[in-house]
Design a protein around this motif. Structure first.
Motif, PDB file in Angstrom:
ATOM      1  N   CYS A  41     -10.423  45.406 -97.353  1.00  0.00           N
ATOM      2  CA  CYS A  41     -11.240  45.807 -96.236  1.00  0.00           C
ATOM      3  C   CYS A  41     -10.666  47.184 -95.873  1.00  0.00           C
ATOM      4  O   CYS A  41      -9.625  47.706 -95.906  1.00  0.00           O
ATOM      5  CB  CYS A  41     -10.962  44.938 -95.066  1.00  0.00           C
ATOM      6  N   GLY A  42     -11.542  48.188 -95.196  1.00  0.00           N
ATOM      7  CA  GLY A  42     -11.462  49.166 -94.852  1.00  0.00           C
ATOM      8  C   GLY A  42     -10.391  49.337 -93.619  1.00  0.00           C
ATOM      9  O   GLY A  42      -9.571  50.254 -93.649  1.00  0.00           O
ATOM     10  N   LEU A  43     -10.398  48.420 -93.081  1.00  0.00           N
ATOM     11  CA  LEU A  43      -9.450  48.164 -91.978  1.00  0.00           C
ATOM     12  C   LEU A  43      -8.935  46.773 -91.827  1.00  0.00           C
ATOM     13  O   LEU A  43      -9.422  46.001 -91.471  1.00  0.00           O
ATOM     14  CB  LEU A  43     -10.145  48.606 -90.328  1.00  0.00           C
ATOM     15  N   SER A  44      -7.684  46.524 -92.175  1.00  0.00           N
ATOM     16  CA  SER A  44      -7.244  45.214 -92.638  1.00  0.00           C
ATOM     17  C   SER A  44      -6.075  44.750 -91.636  1.00  0.00           C
ATOM     18  O   SER A  44      -5.321  45.740 -91.217  1.00  0.00           O
ATOM     19  CB  SER A  44      -6.547  45.174 -93.916  1.00  0.00           C
ATOM     20  N   PHE A  45      -6.318  43.657 -91.237  1.00  0.00           N
ATOM     21  CA  PHE A  45      -5.389  42.823 -90.454  1.00  0.00           C
ATOM     22  C   PHE A  45      -4.804  41.516 -90.958  1.00  0.00           C
ATOM     23  O   PHE A  45      -5.106  40.370 -90.740  1.00  0.00           O
ATOM     24  CB  PHE A  45      -6.126  42.366 -88.903  1.00  0.00           C
ATOM     25  N   PRO A  46      -4.066  41.704 -92.155  1.00  0.00           N
ATOM     26  CA  PRO A  46      -3.717  40.542 -92.859  1.00  0.00           C
ATOM     27  C   PRO A  46      -2.976  39.433 -92.149  1.00  0.00           C
ATOM     28  O   PRO A  46      -2.723  38.499 -92.680  1.00  0.00           O
ATOM     29  CB  PRO A  46      -2.807  41.252 -94.183  1.00  0.00           C
ATOM     30  N   GLN A  47      -2.221  40.033 -91.192  1.00  0.00           N
ATOM     31  CA  GLN A  47      -1.140  39.101 -90.651  1.00  0.00           C
ATOM     32  C   GLN A  47      -1.706  38.049 -89.367  1.00  0.00           C
ATOM     33  O   GLN A  47      -1.381  36.981 -89.064  1.00  0.00           O
ATOM     34  CB  GLN A  47       0.013  39.815 -90.040  1.00  0.00           C
ATOM     35  N   ASP A  48      -2.999  38.342 -89.088  1.00  0.00           N
ATOM     36  CA  ASP A  48      -3.649  37.542 -88.210  1.00  0.00           C
ATOM     37  C   ASP A  48      -4.670  36.658 -88.730  1.00  0.00           C
ATOM     38  O   ASP A  48      -5.746  37.040 -89.071  1.00  0.00           O
ATOM     39  CB  ASP A  48      -4.455  38.441 -87.132  1.00  0.00           C
ATOM     40  N   LEU A  49      -4.230  35.107 -88.875  1.00  0.00           N
ATOM     41  CA  LEU A  49      -4.898  34.130 -89.251  1.00  0.00           C
ATOM     42  C   LEU A  49      -6.174  34.008 -88.455  1.00  0.00           C
ATOM     43  O   LEU A  49      -7.202  33.020 -88.942  1.00  0.00           O
ATOM     44  CB  LEU A  49      -4.272  33.097 -89.826  1.00  0.00           C
ATOM     45  N   THR A  50      -6.430  34.380 -87.483  1.00  0.00           N
ATOM     46  CA  THR A  50      -7.669  34.151 -86.676  1.00  0.00           C
ATOM     47  C   THR A  50      -8.772  35.376 -86.692  1.00  0.00           C
ATOM     48  O   THR A  50      -9.772  35.310 -86.293  1.00  0.00           O
ATOM     49  CB  THR A  50      -7.246  34.350 -85.104  1.00  0.00           C
ATOM     50  N   VAL A  51      -8.353  36.294 -87.841  1.00  0.00           N
ATOM     51  CA  VAL A  51      -9.275  37.200 -88.338  1.00  0.00           C
ATOM     52  C   VAL A  51      -9.792  36.708 -89.485  1.00  0.00           C
ATOM     53  O   VAL A  51      -9.025  36.104 -90.328  1.00  0.00           O
ATOM     54  CB  VAL A  51      -8.562  38.581 -88.409  1.00  0.00           C
ATOM     55  N   SER A  52     -11.080  36.672 -89.691  1.00  0.00           N
ATOM     56  CA  SER A  52     -11.867  36.193 -90.730  1.00  0.00           C
ATOM     57  C   SER A  52     -11.543  37.045 -91.928  1.00  0.00           C
ATOM     58  O   SER A  52     -11.268  38.253 -91.648  1.00  0.00           O
ATOM     59  CB  SER A  52     -13.380  36.105 -90.665  1.00  0.00           C
ATOM     60  N   ARG A  53     -11.632  36.693 -93.090  1.00  0.00           N
ATOM     61  CA  ARG A  53     -11.623  37.445 -94.294  1.00  0.00           C
ATOM     62  C   ARG A  53     -12.121  38.827 -94.313  1.00  0.00           C
ATOM     63  O   ARG A  53     -11.819  39.897 -94.542  1.00  0.00           O
ATOM     64  CB  ARG A  53     -11.892  36.785 -95.666  1.00  0.00           C
ATOM     65  N   GLN A  54     -13.561  38.643 -93.830  1.00  0.00           N
ATOM     66  CA  GLN A  54     -14.272  39.728 -93.530  1.00  0.00           C
ATOM     67  C   GLN A  54     -15.021  39.587 -92.101  1.00  0.00           C
ATOM     68  O   GLN A  54     -16.019  38.547 -91.848  1.00  0.00           O
ATOM     69  CB  GLN A  54     -15.691  39.882 -94.648  1.00  0.00           C
ATOM     70  N   HIS A  55     -14.520  40.106 -91.134  1.00  0.00           N
ATOM     71  CA  HIS A  55     -14.865  39.778 -89.489  1.00  0.00           C
ATOM     72  C   HIS A  55     -16.068  40.629 -89.102  1.00  0.00           C
ATOM     73  O   HIS A  55     -16.897  39.733 -88.557  1.00  0.00           O
ATOM     74  CB  HIS A  55     -13.716  40.075 -88.717  1.00  0.00           C
ATOM     75  N   PHE A  56     -16.138  41.817 -89.285  1.00  0.00           N
ATOM     76  CA  PHE A  56     -17.430  42.579 -89.167  1.00  0.00           C
ATOM     77  C   PHE A  56     -17.529  43.693 -89.862  1.00  0.00           C
ATOM     78  O   PHE A  56     -16.561  44.161 -90.428  1.00  0.00           O
ATOM     79  CB  PHE A  56     -17.467  42.656 -87.491  1.00  0.00           C
ATOM     80  N   ARG A  57     -18.669  44.293 -89.699  1.00  0.00           N
ATOM     81  CA  ARG A  57     -19.087  45.673 -90.639  1.00  0.00           C
ATOM     82  C   ARG A  57     -19.440  46.680 -89.878  1.00  0.00           C
ATOM     83  O   ARG A  57     -20.413  46.494 -88.604  1.00  0.00           O
ATOM     84  CB  ARG A  57     -19.969  45.308 -91.703  1.00  0.00           C
ATOM     85  N   ILE A  58     -19.334  47.987 -89.881  1.00  0.00           N
ATOM     86  CA  ILE A  58     -19.601  48.923 -88.875  1.00  0.00           C
ATOM     87  C   ILE A  58     -20.184  49.871 -89.943  1.00  0.00           C
ATOM     88  O   ILE A  58     -19.925  50.228 -90.997  1.00  0.00           O
ATOM     89  CB  ILE A  58     -18.335  49.889 -88.548  1.00  0.00           C
ATOM     90  N   GLU A  59     -21.544  50.285 -89.439  1.00  0.00           N
ATOM     91  CA  GLU A  59     -22.417  50.824 -90.085  1.00  0.00           C
ATOM     92  C   GLU A  59     -22.683  52.444 -89.345  1.00  0.00           C
ATOM     93  O   GLU A  59     -22.921  52.423 -88.352  1.00  0.00           O
ATOM     94  CB  GLU A  59     -23.910  50.270 -90.582  1.00  0.00           C
TER      95      GLU A  59
END
Length: 323
Positions: free
Chosen positions: A35-53
């Protein structure tokens, strides 16, 4: 001059991290390393949580997660037109502030903590980022796949007593023969099944041959190395209590808190008061990052920077930079 959308993390374990989106491009925020901005340690964050356009100064957020919310200025959204100053909240206390940049100011890499000019870096591009975890302990983590976990283990073995909890079944190997003073965490399981199904705690000083097994087990989410002021039965009692055992019975804590994927979430998302039972008597914890192969995290009660510097591994403070 071309415009860029700036995403600045203002709350959470990655506080101070900055990413940008150029005109006509998009960026995905989530748990995956790519992901362009990754939060790998937070399992409450989805693999792809949201997209910014971002296109022609128009910025839109698109919610992607099926399990967690995306909030903008406190309101849950599916899609939303963003403006400068808007704040996005997701996962366990992660917040991002949105702003527009005219391209004249430098931006930090989205996947590496920002570095102030003049601060030391490790040799050959290696980097250890120093920060404070939500549990109140110092957090040292690899921003890349170097230095490897084996190098850090050598530093830890050389400076202090090392213990390990090894889940042979989860790792997919047989219980090591001739372990000295093994401690079975699931004591209620009768032998010989206990060897197969119970994670085993042991001292690395008493079992030096396990060093190769530790390296082989790394990356399989079944191993944690740690230091402790406790010893023997007191240390076993501590971990049994931490996983919820009661009177030599399973109790309520059937989840295995020593698994790195769970430990990472607990220590980076919970307050000190909530993890006091787990950390009491421990001095440091060294775990892999299951969502980021090759990376690791070292949680220490005391400052560990001097030991890292002595080993030739400089730390880079994860300080906040202006956008």
């Amino acid at each position: 001059m071309s415009q860029r959308l700036v995403l600045e993390v203002i709350s959470g374990p990655h506080n101070g991290q900055v990413a940008s989106v150029r005109d006509g491009e998009s960026l995905v925020v989530g748990r995956l390393p790519e992901c362009g901005l990754s939060f790998p340690q937070d399992l409450t964050v989805s693999r792809q949580h949201f997209r910014i356009e971002f296109e022609s100064r128009n910025c839109r957020i698109v919610h992607l997660s099926q399990t967690g919310e995306t909030l903008v200025n406190g309101n849950s959204v599916s899609t939303y037109e963003l403006r400068t100053g808007d704040e996005i909240e997701f996962g366990s206390g992660n917040r991002i502030r949105i702003s527009i940049d005219d391209g004249r100011k430098g931006l930090a890499s989205p996947t590496v903590a920002p570095v102030k000019s003049g601060q030391p870096e490790s040799e050959a591009g290696t980097r250890i980022v120093a920060s404070t975890a939500s549990c109140g302990w110092n957090l040292y983590e690899s921003a890349e796949d170097q230095p490897g976990h084996d190098m850090l283990l050598k530093v830890l073995i050389g400076t202090r007593q090392l213990y390990s909890i090894f889940d042979f079944r989860r790792i997919g190997t047989s219980v090591a023969a001739n372990l000295v003073d093994p401690g079975h965490l699931f004591e209620w399981i009768e032998p010989p099944l206990r060897d197969q199904f119970s994670p085993i705690l042991f001292s690395n000083a008493a079992n030096p041959e396990m060093a190769d097994a530790i390296n082989a087990a790394w990356g399989k989410d079944g191993l944690v190395c740690f230091g402790s002021t406790l010893q023997g039965d007191d240390l076993l009692t501590h971990w049994r209590k931490a996983i919820g055992m009661a009177a030599d019975k399973p109790g309520d804590g059937m989840t295995a808190y020593f698994w790195p994927s769970i430990l990472n979430m607990i220590l980076t998302c919970q307050t000190a008061a909530k993890v006091a039972t787990l950390l009491d008597g421990l001095t440091w914890l060294f775990v892999e990052s299951p969502e980021s192969p090759g990376q690791w995290r070292l949680f220490t009660k005391d400052d560990f920077s001097s030991e890292l510097k002595k080993a030739g591994l400089a730390t880079v403070p994860a300080t906040k930079t202006s956008s």
